[in-house]
Structures are given as structure tokens and as C-alpha cells.
Design a protein around this motif. Structure first.
Motif, PDB file in Angstrom:
ATOM      1  N   LEU A 242       0.808  -1.216   0.000  1.00  0.00           N
ATOM      2  CA  LEU A 242       0.000   0.000   0.000  1.00  0.00           C
ATOM      3  C   LEU A 242       0.842   1.269   0.000  1.00  0.00           C
ATOM      4  O   LEU A 242       0.464   2.278  -0.586  1.00  0.00           O
ATOM      5  CB  LEU A 242      -0.944   0.010   1.212  1.00  0.00           C
ATOM      6  CG  LEU A 242      -2.008  -1.092   1.243  1.00  0.00           C
ATOM      7  CD1 LEU A 242      -2.790  -1.023   2.551  1.00  0.00           C
ATOM      8  CD2 LEU A 242      -2.951  -0.967   0.055  1.00  0.00           C
ATOM      9  N   ASN A 243       1.981   1.191   0.655  1.00  0.00           N
ATOM     10  CA  ASN A 243       2.787   2.394   0.796  1.00  0.00           C
ATOM     11  C   ASN A 243       3.867   2.560  -0.269  1.00  0.00           C
ATOM     12  O   ASN A 243       4.618   3.533  -0.260  1.00  0.00           O
ATOM     13  CB  ASN A 243       3.434   2.435   2.181  1.00  0.00           C
ATOM     14  CG  ASN A 243       2.391   2.560   3.276  1.00  0.00           C
ATOM     15  OD1 ASN A 243       1.279   3.015   3.017  1.00  0.00           O
ATOM     16  ND2 ASN A 243       2.745   2.160   4.482  1.00  0.00           N
ATOM     17  N   GLY A 244       3.965   1.581  -1.161  1.00  0.00           N
ATOM     18  CA  GLY A 244       5.016   1.656  -2.175  1.00  0.00           C
ATOM     19  C   GLY A 244       4.692   2.646  -3.295  1.00  0.00           C
ATOM     20  O   GLY A 244       3.611   3.237  -3.342  1.00  0.00           O
ATOM     21  N   GLU A 245       5.644   2.797  -4.181  1.00  0.00           N
ATOM     22  CA  GLU A 245       5.509   3.693  -5.336  1.00  0.00           C
ATOM     23  C   GLU A 245       4.428   3.188  -6.281  1.00  0.00           C
ATOM     24  O   GLU A 245       3.547   3.912  -6.710  1.00  0.00           O
ATOM     25  CB  GLU A 245       6.834   3.693  -6.131  1.00  0.00           C
ATOM     26  CG  GLU A 245       8.029   4.173  -5.363  1.00  0.00           C
ATOM     27  CD  GLU A 245       8.179   5.681  -5.494  1.00  0.00           C
ATOM     28  OE1 GLU A 245       8.530   6.151  -6.581  1.00  0.00           O
ATOM     29  OE2 GLU A 245       7.920   6.377  -4.475  1.00  0.00           O
ATOM     30  N   GLU A 246       4.577   1.910  -6.597  1.00  0.00           N
ATOM     31  CA  GLU A 246       3.704   1.275  -7.573  1.00  0.00           C
ATOM     32  C   GLU A 246       2.262   1.206  -7.061  1.00  0.00           C
ATOM     33  O   GLU A 246       2.037   0.971  -5.879  1.00  0.00           O
ATOM     34  CB  GLU A 246       4.222  -0.158  -7.771  1.00  0.00           C
ATOM     35  CG  GLU A 246       3.638  -0.907  -8.921  1.00  0.00           C
ATOM     36  CD  GLU A 246       4.050  -0.338 -10.275  1.00  0.00           C
ATOM     37  OE1 GLU A 246       5.167   0.219 -10.384  1.00  0.00           O
ATOM     38  OE2 GLU A 246       3.242  -0.435 -11.208  1.00  0.00           O
ATOM     39  N   SER A 247       1.307   1.416  -7.970  1.00  0.00           N
ATOM     40  CA  SER A 247      -0.062   1.233  -7.467  1.00  0.00           C
ATOM     41  C   SER A 247      -0.669  -0.049  -8.038  1.00  0.00           C
ATOM     42  O   SER A 247      -1.112  -0.093  -9.184  1.00  0.00           O
ATOM     43  CB  SER A 247      -0.930   2.458  -7.753  1.00  0.00           C
ATOM     44  OG  SER A 247      -1.156   2.580  -9.114  1.00  0.00           O
ATOM     45  N   TYR A 248      -0.649  -1.054  -7.223  1.00  0.00           N
ATOM     46  CA  TYR A 248      -1.191  -2.356  -7.608  1.00  0.00           C
ATOM     47  C   TYR A 248      -2.707  -2.308  -7.533  1.00  0.00           C
ATOM     48  O   TYR A 248      -3.279  -1.540  -6.758  1.00  0.00           O
ATOM     49  CB  TYR A 248      -0.644  -3.446  -6.689  1.00  0.00           C
ATOM     50  CG  TYR A 248       0.846  -3.620  -6.857  1.00  0.00           C
ATOM     51  CD1 TYR A 248       1.360  -4.354  -7.934  1.00  0.00           C
ATOM     52  CD2 TYR A 248       1.737  -3.048  -5.955  1.00  0.00           C
ATOM     53  CE1 TYR A 248       2.728  -4.490  -8.103  1.00  0.00           C
ATOM     54  CE2 TYR A 248       3.107  -3.189  -6.113  1.00  0.00           C
ATOM     55  CZ  TYR A 248       3.597  -3.914  -7.190  1.00  0.00           C
ATOM     56  OH  TYR A 248       4.937  -4.058  -7.359  1.00  0.00           O
ATOM     57  N   ASP A 249      -3.352  -3.147  -8.337  1.00  0.00           N
ATOM     58  CA  ASP A 249      -4.818  -3.119  -8.303  1.00  0.00           C
ATOM     59  C   ASP A 249      -5.447  -4.407  -7.758  1.00  0.00           C
ATOM     60  O   ASP A 249      -6.673  -4.526  -7.657  1.00  0.00           O
ATOM     61  CB  ASP A 249      -5.406  -2.759  -9.676  1.00  0.00           C
ATOM     62  CG  ASP A 249      -4.988  -3.734 -10.769  1.00  0.00           C
ATOM     63  OD1 ASP A 249      -4.351  -4.750 -10.445  1.00  0.00           O
ATOM     64  OD2 ASP A 249      -5.308  -3.474 -11.945  1.00  0.00           O
TER      65      ASP A 249
END
Lengths: 353, 353
Positions: A242-249
DNA sequence: CTGAAAGCGCTTACAG
DNA sequence: CTGAAAGCGCTTACAG
């Protein structure tokens, strides 16, 4: 300690052979004698000592389940299957826990298992969720004792397991089919057997659908207790996602117990991501958690059946039972309850029970 | 089956006494002989048979935990304590499961437990969460075997337990202190020991605070599996609470596992009620569930310690350890997260770990 | 340091 | 229907 067969025989004025016959339900004892012996025995609280019987009979009437402490919840459900299957047999179940985590290394685990075989306590052993290489399993053949494996495969021992790779593949594919494209996976300790299999399935599903796989999609958490199969580990991994750069879906999660932590992280960070996990423990239904179901109860039953057969017929051919895990869809697969309800009415979804 | 002490002795050209000495770490064996015997033994995969040793030694080196299948999650945590405590001893742990539900009646349970004592498999027994009346426990004294009770009390056996009545009282009181007045309780099978104790504590807390108690505040669910200690039972009970005439403003729940179902019911019916439950299982933290903590790990440790002492010193005085459960406050105690956060900053609340 | 022998508490052909 | 006896695989004083 208490009374022996000699005490009872003396008191009843018969030989120990007769007393023994009564307790072995040998019909060739006169009703009178039998009754008298039973009466005296019950007064003394006498019963043949299990150890002495096994020695004389050259069999123990025991089956031992060898279980790593790690398997906790998974094992509880397997156990139920074993119990029920054993109920109709002449065997009793013993459970031996072994340590597989903390300072304990691989060799040490093998040693613990070997010690159990050596003691020769049981007529057969069901080894649950313990992973060795072929060489180690091969080594155990020298004990010439019946062994059945659950959640593990080795060619020369009976086994029952679930196809983890395939399971992870279907779980991931179902997420892809739902339209998610940037999917992360919550792993646990990377070199543990379930994680290796499940991350392979995950990878394959992505690649088969033209989604690029990279190690960065894999989140392992920090907690290594029970090889990372803990709520805390799942919490940590999800927090990172949740806090990373990438926005996973969407997220595929290695185990239900970790998913529990992951769900909590989503709540704490006020974010929600579709998630599917692996195991389908009994509580998952109450969390609305989608999961690849391992038929644990059945696995316990089948393994028990196999070990009993092998004890009675040592020469039978070795058999392997491999289940394909089934996806149980609940609302955690979706972004909202509305989506879930909508999906429930199409045939692309297997409804949760 | 495999090799015996005679095979090894013959092969090594010594007597069986010498072989035995090697395996018992008797120092009075020449290094050469010892080494030779060890080498041969390892080649044959020889190890003294546990049954034969127990018979000759007149002790088994085993401690058996007798556990009802019902205790599932509770037991997993107790078990960890037993393991750790046993690690430093010369004893090994065996687990025997007994059936306490379904068609099984009280007498049958007693019979199962008695059968285990009779077989004389172990040097001592830790009986977990099994409830008998004094008369039955008294009857077991005739086996003259060391017995320690967990989650149960009987004057003549060592025991470790938690004060359930007091625990239920504090849980209920904490709800009252928070300002709730119309409190319901989720029970399980009404005549099971935990339910009797906890509903008594619940009742007393209400009465001490001028809130009228009535049987109608007690909801028992329909599922009687594991005496109603199931997610489903909690779900059913909560559903009844939510759909009834009366509008309750808070709930005390008999166990965490039931609370899990209750939480799901609130979600399904889109209603939320403050709830405190009992056990504090490891997953409860991840559900934000307030709960009366039973120190299960410690209970396992202490019981193990007691049984070992009694085996070694049969004449010691009987001891009873009774814990006062501690309330772990999480957000389920409140109507909203905001209230929880506010409360966290006052000293009236013990923060969850 | 080592062996012969008794004993642990049973079961099970064998003989009657 | 019942008993005497051998045997299951070890341990442990005792004697040397």
C-alpha cells in the motif's frame, strides 16, 4: 504402580493366560470365569499395560501424525479427517509435534523426524507438511515402516497433496479475468516449499496473459516466525504494497492466515484492494475472504485410509492422490460488495458455500 | 521388523548389556567399544525400541495431553507453552484427542478419558478443558497416576485455570463503564461449563450496576457443534440480537471464535454494536476485537511444570493456579474508531498490545 | 570396563 | 475351556 495381570490371576485363582484371554475377547473362556475376572479387574482398576501388549504382540495399534508446529490451523482441519477415519479402525492416533522454526535448521528437522521413527512407537506414520528432498526421504526407507505423506510428494511413499502451482495459477488467473492487471503477491519466507510453488504458479499466470512478471511484485513481509505464515507477516507485506511507489490493483496472498493480517492493514490504511488467498480455513468464510480451497478434511481422511492399508498390506503399490484446489469466491475478490453481488449472478463465478 | 539389541551385540561381539549401556550413555564403556557399537548401530538403523525400554524401566518418559476436539484454537496456544516447557526436560509430549460432541454423551467422555489412563501409556497426564464433577475426578484417583488439569478445577489434582466468572464480570462492567446500558450476551450451549461461568459473571455485573438481568438477554445460537463454540453459532446469535424487538446497545460474547461470526453478522446486516469477547486468540488482534485475555501459553507452561514436578515428587502438596483474565481493549468496544482513539488517550483503557 | 541373569507385563502357540 | 512355558526387546543390579 498399580496391579498387574498376576494380581488378577492370583485373586481369581486362574492362570495369567486366562486373564489375558478375557481382555482379548477370546471366546474360549467360560462365562463364569470371565465374569469373575472382569469383576475383580474392575475392582482393582486393572487393564493390560499398553507397552507390554505392544511388545508381546509385536505391534502397537498406534498411528502417529508427525506435524510441524508451523501448520497450526491447517493441521486442525486435517486432524478432524484423521479422527473420523480412525474411528472405525482398530488404531489409535498419537500426535508428535516437531519444531521447524527459530534456530532450528533443516538437518535438525530431519533428526527430529528420524528420532520419532527410531523409537518405533507406532505401526505407521502420517507426516504432515514436512518437506525434504528425495535423498532424505530415501534415507528413511531403511526403517521399513509405513509412511504416508500429506502436503508433500515422494515417489516411494503414499501421499496426498494439492497442486499448489496450479492453485496459485487459477487464483491469479481469476484476478486477471476480473480485469485486474497490476497484481502483487504476498509471499512468506521465500525458500519455503509452499511459497516456491505458489509464486511459480503466480508467475506463470501473469506470463501466460502477457503481464510482465518481476520480482518486485513479490512481497515477503518481515516476520519469519512459522516461515512467515503469520498474521503479522501478512500485515507487513500488505503495508509495503500500500505504501510503495507502484499502485497495484489486486493481490494474491500465500495463505489465509497472512490474508487476515493483510485485511487489517487495508483497514488501518483506509485502502481496499481485491485479494484472493490460499487455504480456505474455516474462519475465512466469516471474513468474506476469497480463497483457493485445500480439501484438508478429505486429505486427512484419505491419508489415514492409506496408512491403514499399508500397515495391513505392506506390499501394495504406492499411490499418490493430488487434488486440484477449488476457488471459493467471496467478496474480497472485488472492489465493492455491489460488484460481488453482480458477479454472483453470472456463471463465471463459483459461489462460496 | 528391523534389528534388535541382539543383532548389534552379536555383530559387535559383545553382550547386550554393553550395547544397552552405550545407548544409555553409561560412561563405563571403553571408547573403542562404544565407537564400534555406534557405528554398527547406525549402519543397521538400530535404536532401542521405546516400548521395550518403558517396560524394563517401569516408566515411559511420556506426558500425554488429553484434549477435546472442541478446544481447537484455544489448545493450539496452550500447546505452544507445553512444548517450550518440555524442551528442557527429559519428557516427550503425546497428544490424545477425545470426542466430546455429536452423539457422544457425558458418560462416554468419561469412558474415553478413563481408557487413556488405563492404557498406562504415559508417566503423567495433562487434561485440558474437560469438565467432570467431583465424583468423577475422585474416581480417577484410583489410577494413582499424576494428573494436572487445565481450565478445570478439582481439589485433589494440580490445576491451572482462569477465573471465568470474574472475567465475564469485568468484561461486562467495562461495557457498563463505557455507558452502555442494554447489554446482550452471546452464549453457546447453555449447560457447558464456560457458558455457565461466563453468564453468571455477566449477570452479576448487570445486577451490581442496577441493570435488570433477564434470560432474554442471553442468546445461544442454534449450532451445537463443539458445544456452540463456532463461528456459525456466533453468527446466528448475533443475527437474532439484531433482528429482535429489543434494541440492545452492546454485546458480551462467550468466545472469540463466536465473535468472529457475530462480526460477520453485523456486517451482513449493516449494523454495528460494540462487542467484547473472551479468549483473545491470536487472530483477534487483527480483527480489532476487544477480548478478555486468557494467558494460554503461560497456562500450558505452568501445567507442564506441575506435572513434571508431580512425576518426580508424587508426595508434594497439590497446587492450584488461578489467573485473573485481563481485558484487552481494541476498537470493537466502541461505536466508532474515533471513540476508540479518544479512549486510548485516557487511562481508563488498557491498550491492546 | 564387561557379561550372565533376572525381571518388566504381557500374548500366544502348544498340549491337554 | 485352561495352564505351563517361551518369547517380545530391553534395563539393571550383581559379580567379576
Amino acid at each position: 504402580m498399580s496391579s498387574t495381570i498376576y494380581d488378577i490371576a492370583r485373586e481369581a485363582g486362574v492362570s495369567i493366560a486366562t486373564v489375558s484371554r478375557v481382555f482379548n475377547n477370546n471366546p474360549k473362556v467360560s462365562p463364569d470365569t470371565r465374569e469373575k475376572i472382569l469383576e475383580i479387574a474392575s475392582r482393582y482398576g486393572y487393564h493390560p499395560r499398553a507397552q507390554a501388549q505392544s511388545l508381546a504382540r509385536r505391534k502397537t495399534g498406534l498411528i502417529t501424525a508427525i506435524v510441524p508446529i508451523i501448520s497450526n490451523y491447517f493441521f486442525m482441519e486435517v486432524l478432524a479427517g484423521m479422527q473420523d477415519q480412525l474411528a472405525e479402525s482398530e488404531f489409535e492416533l498419537q500426535i508428535s509435534n516437531i519444531k521447524t522454526t527459530g534456530e532450528v535448521r533443516g538437518d535438525d528437522v530431519r533428526q527430529q523426524v528420524e528420532d520419532i521413527f527410531k523409537r518405533g512407537m507406532s505401526d505407521g506414520y502420517i507426516v504432515v507438511s514436512i518437506h525434504f528432498d528425495d535423498h532424505d526421504w530415501d534415507y528413511f526407507k531403511k526403517y521399513e515402516t509405513p509412511i504416508t505423506l500429506i502436503d508433500e510428494y515422494y515417489s516411494d511413499f503414499d501421499s496426498v497433496s494439492v497442486d499448489s502451482v496450479e492453485g496459485a495459477y487459477s487464483a491469479t488467473k481469476s484476478l486477471i479475468d476480473l480485469g485486474y492487471e497490476n497484481i502483487a503477491m504476498i509471499c512468506a519466507v521465500r525458500d519455503s516449499k509452499p511459497v516456491i510453488d505458489r509464486s511459480n504458479g503466480f508467475r506463470k499466470a501473469l506470463e501466460d496473459h502477457q503481464i510482465e512478471f518481476s520480482e518486485e511484485r513479490l512481497f515477503s513481509g518481515l516476520d519469519t516466525e512459522r516461515d512467515g505464515h503469520t498474521e503479522l507477516n501478512g500485515y507487513q507485506a500488505m503495508k509495503e504494497i500500500l505504501n510503495g511507489e507502484e499502485s497495484y490493483d489486486a493481490v494474491f496472498c500465500n495463505s489465509d492466515i497472512q490474508a487476515l493480517g493483510a485485511l487489517k492493514a487495508m483497514q488501518d490504511y483506509q485502502r481496499s484492494l481485491p485479494i484472493i488467498s490460499f487455504d480456505d480455513l474455516s474462519f475465512s468464510q466469516y471474513l468474506g475472504l476469497s480463497s483457493m480451497r485445500q480439501p484438508m478434511y478429505e486429505m486427512g481422511k484419505i491419508a489415514t485410509d492409506k496408512i491403514i492399508n499399508r500397515i495391513n498390506q505392506p506390499q501394495t503399490d504406492v499411490t499418490h492422490t493430488v487434488f486440484s484446489p477449488e476457488l471459493i469466491v467471496r467478496n474480497s475478490s472485488f472492489n465493492s460488495d455491489a460488484e460481488y453481488l453482480a458477479a454472483k449472478n453470472t456463471k463465471s463465478v463459483t459461489a462460496g458455500k
